[in-house]
Design an enzyme around this catalytic site. Structure first.
Site, PDB file in Angstrom:
ATOM      1  N   THR A  12     -39.515 -35.392 -68.969  1.00  0.00           N
ATOM      2  CA  THR A  12     -39.052 -34.957 -70.297  1.00  0.00           C
ATOM      3  C   THR A  12     -37.775 -34.116 -70.233  1.00  0.00           C
ATOM      4  O   THR A  12     -37.238 -33.740 -71.267  1.00  0.00           O
ATOM      5  CB  THR A  12     -40.149 -34.105 -70.975  1.00  0.00           C
ATOM      6  OG1 THR A  12     -40.535 -33.087 -70.025  1.00  0.00           O
ATOM      7  CG2 THR A  12     -41.362 -34.933 -71.348  1.00  0.00           C
ATOM      8  N   GLY A  13     -37.292 -33.803 -69.039  1.00  0.00           N
ATOM      9  CA  GLY A  13     -36.120 -32.925 -68.898  1.00  0.00           C
ATOM     10  C   GLY A  13     -34.803 -33.683 -69.010  1.00  0.00           C
ATOM     11  O   GLY A  13     -34.781 -34.918 -69.105  1.00  0.00           O
ATOM     12  N   ARG A  40     -46.997 -28.608 -71.642  1.00  0.00           N
ATOM     13  CA  ARG A  40     -46.183 -28.538 -72.866  1.00  0.00           C
ATOM     14  C   ARG A  40     -45.876 -29.926 -73.428  1.00  0.00           C
ATOM     15  O   ARG A  40     -45.614 -30.083 -74.606  1.00  0.00           O
ATOM     16  CB  ARG A  40     -44.847 -27.821 -72.578  1.00  0.00           C
ATOM     17  CG  ARG A  40     -44.950 -26.330 -72.352  1.00  0.00           C
ATOM     18  CD  ARG A  40     -43.569 -25.747 -72.064  1.00  0.00           C
ATOM     19  NE  ARG A  40     -43.037 -26.163 -70.753  1.00  0.00           N
ATOM     20  CZ  ARG A  40     -43.287 -25.554 -69.603  1.00  0.00           C
ATOM     21  NH1 ARG A  40     -44.026 -24.479 -69.589  1.00  0.00           N
ATOM     22  NH2 ARG A  40     -42.769 -26.009 -68.457  1.00  0.00           N
ATOM     23  N   CYS A 129     -25.257 -31.746 -57.529  1.00  0.00           N
ATOM     24  CA  CYS A 129     -24.333 -32.645 -58.250  1.00  0.00           C
ATOM     25  C   CYS A 129     -22.883 -32.505 -57.785  1.00  0.00           C
ATOM     26  O   CYS A 129     -22.170 -33.506 -57.610  1.00  0.00           O
ATOM     27  CB  CYS A 129     -24.422 -32.387 -59.746  1.00  0.00           C
ATOM     28  SG  CYS A 129     -24.483 -30.662 -60.213  1.00  0.00           S
ATOM     29  N   SER A 159     -23.936 -29.080 -69.164  1.00  0.00           N
ATOM     30  CA  SER A 159     -25.182 -29.844 -68.972  1.00  0.00           C
ATOM     31  C   SER A 159     -25.753 -29.657 -67.571  1.00  0.00           C
ATOM     32  O   SER A 159     -26.930 -29.944 -67.347  1.00  0.00           O
ATOM     33  CB  SER A 159     -24.969 -31.334 -69.257  1.00  0.00           C
ATOM     34  OG  SER A 159     -23.928 -31.828 -68.448  1.00  0.00           O
ATOM     35  N   GLY A 160     -24.952 -29.143 -66.645  1.00  0.00           N
ATOM     36  CA  GLY A 160     -25.457 -28.801 -65.309  1.00  0.00           C
ATOM     37  C   GLY A 160     -26.519 -27.713 -65.404  1.00  0.00           C
ATOM     38  O   GLY A 160     -27.354 -27.561 -64.509  1.00  0.00           O
ATOM     39  N   LYS A 214     -24.232 -24.102 -51.431  1.00  0.00           N
ATOM     40  CA  LYS A 214     -24.846 -25.437 -51.389  1.00  0.00           C
ATOM     41  C   LYS A 214     -23.765 -26.452 -51.043  1.00  0.00           C
ATOM     42  O   LYS A 214     -23.979 -27.352 -50.223  1.00  0.00           O
ATOM     43  CB  LYS A 214     -25.444 -25.798 -52.759  1.00  0.00           C
ATOM     44  CG  LYS A 214     -26.771 -25.145 -53.082  1.00  0.00           C
ATOM     45  CD  LYS A 214     -27.199 -25.511 -54.520  1.00  0.00           C
ATOM     46  CE  LYS A 214     -28.348 -24.646 -54.983  1.00  0.00           C
ATOM     47  NZ  LYS A 214     -28.675 -24.845 -56.405  1.00  0.00           N
ATOM     48  N   HIS A 243     -18.619 -33.166 -64.240  1.00  0.00           N
ATOM     49  CA  HIS A 243     -18.017 -32.104 -63.448  1.00  0.00           C
ATOM     50  C   HIS A 243     -16.687 -32.613 -62.890  1.00  0.00           C
ATOM     51  O   HIS A 243     -16.560 -33.787 -62.512  1.00  0.00           O
ATOM     52  CB  HIS A 243     -18.918 -31.737 -62.256  1.00  0.00           C
ATOM     53  CG  HIS A 243     -20.183 -31.002 -62.640  1.00  0.00           C
ATOM     54  ND1 HIS A 243     -20.513 -30.648 -63.932  1.00  0.00           N
ATOM     55  CD2 HIS A 243     -21.211 -30.543 -61.854  1.00  0.00           C
ATOM     56  CE1 HIS A 243     -21.678 -30.008 -63.928  1.00  0.00           C
ATOM     57  NE2 HIS A 243     -22.120 -29.935 -62.677  1.00  0.00           N
TER      58      HIS A 243
HETATM   59  P1  NAP Z   1     -34.997 -29.249 -67.804  1.00  0.00           P
HETATM   60  O1  NAP Z   1     -34.259 -30.001 -68.858  1.00  0.00           O
HETATM   61  O2  NAP Z   1     -35.384 -27.836 -68.053  1.00  0.00           O
HETATM   62  O3  NAP Z   1     -36.376 -30.094 -67.437  1.00  0.00           O
HETATM   63  C1  NAP Z   1     -37.371 -29.599 -66.596  1.00  0.00           C
HETATM   64  C2  NAP Z   1     -38.471 -30.651 -66.417  1.00  0.00           C
HETATM   65  O4  NAP Z   1     -39.428 -30.144 -65.495  1.00  0.00           O
HETATM   66  C3  NAP Z   1     -39.218 -30.969 -67.714  1.00  0.00           C
HETATM   67  O5  NAP Z   1     -39.617 -32.318 -67.720  1.00  0.00           O
HETATM   68  C4  NAP Z   1     -40.447 -30.066 -67.585  1.00  0.00           C
HETATM   69  O6  NAP Z   1     -41.568 -30.526 -68.298  1.00  0.00           O
HETATM   70  C5  NAP Z   1     -40.718 -30.199 -66.095  1.00  0.00           C
HETATM   71  N1  NAP Z   1     -41.565 -29.099 -65.654  1.00  0.00           N
HETATM   72  C6  NAP Z   1     -41.310 -27.783 -65.701  1.00  0.00           C
HETATM   73  N2  NAP Z   1     -42.367 -27.075 -65.246  1.00  0.00           N
HETATM   74  C7  NAP Z   1     -43.314 -27.978 -64.914  1.00  0.00           C
HETATM   75  C8  NAP Z   1     -44.634 -27.887 -64.401  1.00  0.00           C
HETATM   76  N3  NAP Z   1     -45.215 -26.702 -64.141  1.00  0.00           N
HETATM   77  N4  NAP Z   1     -45.332 -29.041 -64.169  1.00  0.00           N
HETATM   78  C9  NAP Z   1     -44.760 -30.235 -64.433  1.00  0.00           C
HETATM   79  N5  NAP Z   1     -43.513 -30.391 -64.929  1.00  0.00           N
HETATM   80  C10 NAP Z   1     -42.809 -29.271 -65.162  1.00  0.00           C
HETATM   81  O7  NAP Z   1     -34.190 -29.236 -66.455  1.00  0.00           O
HETATM   82  P2  NAP Z   1     -33.193 -30.343 -65.850  1.00  0.00           P
HETATM   83  O8  NAP Z   1     -31.787 -29.993 -66.193  1.00  0.00           O
HETATM   84  O9  NAP Z   1     -33.710 -31.698 -66.171  1.00  0.00           O
HETATM   85  O10 NAP Z   1     -33.345 -30.036 -64.307  1.00  0.00           O
HETATM   86  C11 NAP Z   1     -34.582 -30.200 -63.645  1.00  0.00           C
HETATM   87  C12 NAP Z   1     -34.405 -29.906 -62.178  1.00  0.00           C
HETATM   88  O11 NAP Z   1     -33.593 -30.923 -61.602  1.00  0.00           O
HETATM   89  C13 NAP Z   1     -33.681 -28.583 -61.868  1.00  0.00           C
HETATM   90  O12 NAP Z   1     -34.564 -27.509 -61.824  1.00  0.00           O
HETATM   91  C14 NAP Z   1     -33.084 -28.870 -60.537  1.00  0.00           C
HETATM   92  O13 NAP Z   1     -34.017 -28.600 -59.526  1.00  0.00           O
HETATM   93  C15 NAP Z   1     -32.803 -30.347 -60.604  1.00  0.00           C
HETATM   94  N6  NAP Z   1     -31.376 -30.586 -60.931  1.00  0.00           N
HETATM   95  C16 NAP Z   1     -30.651 -31.091 -59.977  1.00  0.00           C
HETATM   96  C17 NAP Z   1     -29.328 -31.345 -60.202  1.00  0.00           C
HETATM   97  C18 NAP Z   1     -28.520 -31.875 -59.100  1.00  0.00           C
HETATM   98  O14 NAP Z   1     -27.413 -31.401 -58.948  1.00  0.00           O
HETATM   99  N7  NAP Z   1     -28.989 -32.831 -58.349  1.00  0.00           N
HETATM  100  C19 NAP Z   1     -28.729 -31.103 -61.418  1.00  0.00           C
HETATM  101  C20 NAP Z   1     -29.500 -30.563 -62.404  1.00  0.00           C
HETATM  102  C21 NAP Z   1     -30.844 -30.309 -62.140  1.00  0.00           C
HETATM  103  P3  NAP Z   1     -41.914 -29.940 -69.779  1.00  0.00           P
HETATM  104  O15 NAP Z   1     -40.976 -30.656 -70.708  1.00  0.00           O
HETATM  105  O16 NAP Z   1     -43.331 -30.340 -69.965  1.00  0.00           O
HETATM  106  O17 NAP Z   1     -41.695 -28.482 -69.719  1.00  0.00           O
HETATM  107  O1  3JN Z   2     -25.184 -25.802 -62.625  1.00  0.00           O
HETATM  108  C1  3JN Z   2     -24.857 -26.949 -62.313  1.00  0.00           C
HETATM  109  O2  3JN Z   2     -23.845 -27.509 -62.750  1.00  0.00           O
HETATM  110  C2  3JN Z   2     -25.694 -27.689 -61.333  1.00  0.00           C
HETATM  111  C3  3JN Z   2     -27.049 -27.136 -61.260  1.00  0.00           C
HETATM  112  C4  3JN Z   2     -27.908 -27.531 -60.353  1.00  0.00           C
HETATM  113  C5  3JN Z   2     -29.233 -26.963 -60.242  1.00  0.00           C
HETATM  114  C6  3JN Z   2     -29.801 -26.272 -61.312  1.00  0.00           C
HETATM  115  C7  3JN Z   2     -31.060 -25.699 -61.164  1.00  0.00           C
HETATM  116  C8  3JN Z   2     -31.743 -25.793 -59.974  1.00  0.00           C
HETATM  117  C9  3JN Z   2     -29.933 -27.090 -59.040  1.00  0.00           C
HETATM  118  C10 3JN Z   2     -29.336 -27.876 -57.916  1.00  0.00           C
HETATM  119  O3  3JN Z   2     -29.438 -29.091 -57.969  1.00  0.00           O
HETATM  120  O4  3JN Z   2     -28.746 -27.338 -56.984  1.00  0.00           O
HETATM  121  C11 3JN Z   2     -31.185 -26.505 -58.916  1.00  0.00           C
HETATM  122  C12 3JN Z   2     -31.950 -26.612 -57.636  1.00  0.00           C
HETATM  123  O5  3JN Z   2     -31.379 -26.440 -56.605  1.00  0.00           O
HETATM  124  O6  3JN Z   2     -33.139 -26.876 -57.658  1.00  0.00           O
END
Ligand code: NAP
Ligand code: 3JN
Length: 338
Positions: A12-13, A40, A129, A159-160, A214, A243
């Site tokens: 859902t995120g 949620r 990213c 959006s990051g 990172k 980005h």
């Molecule tokens: P987001 O929009 O806040 O979404 C978070 C997701 O995690 C939602 O689906 C949420 O579900 C779920 N979640 C949270 N707590 C949970 C729990 N206890 N059990 C099960 N599901 C749970 O965040 P996002 O931007 O999509 O980012 C999510 C994650 O992806 C980040 O924390 C980071 O680790 C990673 N990320 C990586 C990159 C990258 O550079 N590769 C970039 C951005 C993010 P609900 O809707 O039910 O709360």
């Molecule tokens: O802020 C950005 O533009 C990238 C954000 C990445 C991010 C946000 C929350 C948690 C990360 C990531 O991919 O490094 C994480 C994480 O490390 O889990």
């Protein structure tokens, strides 16, 4: 063709929803798909290939019977739950930083190091990213001229910082356009509308931020070269999506801008956009929703006699920077038959 049982954890995120879209539009061979999130989201449905699918609660047992799980629910969930999925025989492709620097976990960008994937490494990390789009551009240049040093400054979209980052920027611009007092910042350290914030994540002991470290550590691991020196400055900018990066590299061998253009134009996943006379260069507005990494403004560094080039790289942070790279890792696993 074999079809796979797939799960999305954090469906859902902001990243999870893009994972669903990438699986659909790339026609990933799916037998069955499961959407997992927190309590949620219980009662919510998400669409996949025109079908409504109920979101289920994530538990340690959710990986049973699943072949491939894409995780994007943050590092705490990944640390806690991914080992259970892996023990049940499922490949976990994790978007968080939980496993990236673990020496037993491959950190993969399919255009760069697909051979780090193997049958018995069930947890695979998706890089940050900003690192992903950087290494896609660096790889062909490194193979040709061996990169010694990188100095990179990022211009990272809101959006990051997930849906909360997008909402905070939107609310500030709306208030400004109505001549109202801007709401107080919450997700970001300062007002992001009409501003730049040279801080992403928290500061570390050496005064670089975690986001910057990172980029340093992940680049070395993905390129399998600890000798490359990397110094990053990461900046949040008032842009919704994609980005951008200003990159400077010093190479061991001579690398002319012409040769760099030739190499980059032959690289999978990259589009060269470099025609200054016609005002052609990459910009975040036009990279949004695209699965390509754009490179332009390639030129020799006039300030040194060393072999040094500078250029500009732009990519959609939610696609190549997150969801697309994760799906490409899954596609590579299938292609390799692991
Ligand atoms: P987001 O929009 O806040 O979404 C978070 C997701 O995690 C939602 O689906 C949420 O579900 C779920 N979640 C949270 N707590 C949970 C729990 N206890 N059990 C099960 N599901 C749970 O965040 P996002 O931007 O999509 O980012 C999510 C994650 O992806 C980040 O924390 C980071 O680790 C990673 N990320 C990586 C990159 C990258 O550079 N590769 C970039 C951005 C993010 P609900 O809707 O039910 O709360
Ligand atoms: O802020 C950005 O533009 C990238 C954000 C990445 C991010 C946000 C929350 C948690 C990360 C990531 O991919 O490094 C994480 C994480 O490390 O889990």
């Amino acid at each position: 063709m074999k079809k796979y049982k797939v799960a999305i954890v954090g469906a859902t995120g902001a990243v999870g929803l893009e994972m669903i879209r990438m699986l659909e539009c790339r026609k990933f061979p799916i037998e069955n798909i499961k959407f997992l999130a927190s309590e949620r989201s219980i009662g919510k449905n998400l669409r996949f290939n025109n079908k409504e699918i109920a979101v289920e609660l994530l538990t340690k047992n959710s990986g049973k019977g699943i072949d491939i799980a894409l995780f994007s629910a943050g590092s705490e969930i990944s640390k806690e739950v991914a080992p259970f999925f892996a023990a049940d025989g499922c490949f976990v492709i994790d978007n968080s930083n939980a496993w990236r620097m673990d020496k037993n976990v491959p950190l993969v960008v399919p255009e760069v190091n697909p051979n780090d994937l193997s049958k018995n490494k069930k947890i695979i990390a998706n890089p940050n990213c900003s690192t992903i789009q950087l290494v896609v551009a660096l790889k062909p240049l490194h193979d040709f001229a061996k990169i010694k040093r990188i100095i990179v400054s990022t211009y990272q979209s809101v959006s990051g910082a997930g849906q909360k980052g997008i909402n905070e920027f939107t609310d500030q611009i709306k208030a400004w356009s109505k001549d109202e007092t801007l709401p107080q910042p919450n997700k970001f350290q300062y007002q992001i509308a009409f501003n730049l914030i040279p801080q992403i994540d928290t500061f570390t002991e050496n005064d670089y931020t975690k986001e910057e470290m990172k980029m340093t550590n992940e680049t070395k691991k993905i390129m399998n070269d600890n000798s490359i020196e990397v110094s990053a400055t990461c900046v949040r900018v008032p842009v919704f999506r994609s980005h951008s990066e200003s990159v400077w590299i010093e190479t061991e061998e001579l690398l002319s801008p012409q040769k760099a253009k030739e190499l980059l134009s032959q690289t999978e996943g990259i589009q060269l956009l470099d025609d200054p006379e016609r005002k052609k260069y990459p910009m975040p507005l036009f990279a949004e929703n695209m699965q390509t990494t754009y490179v332009g403004r390639i030129r020799s560094d006039i300030s040194t006699k060393n072999n040094a080039l500078t250029f500009w790289v732009v990519s959609d942070n939610l696609l190549k920077g997150a969801a697309l790279n994760a799906v490409q890792i899954a596609e590579t696993l299938i292609k390799k038959g692991v």
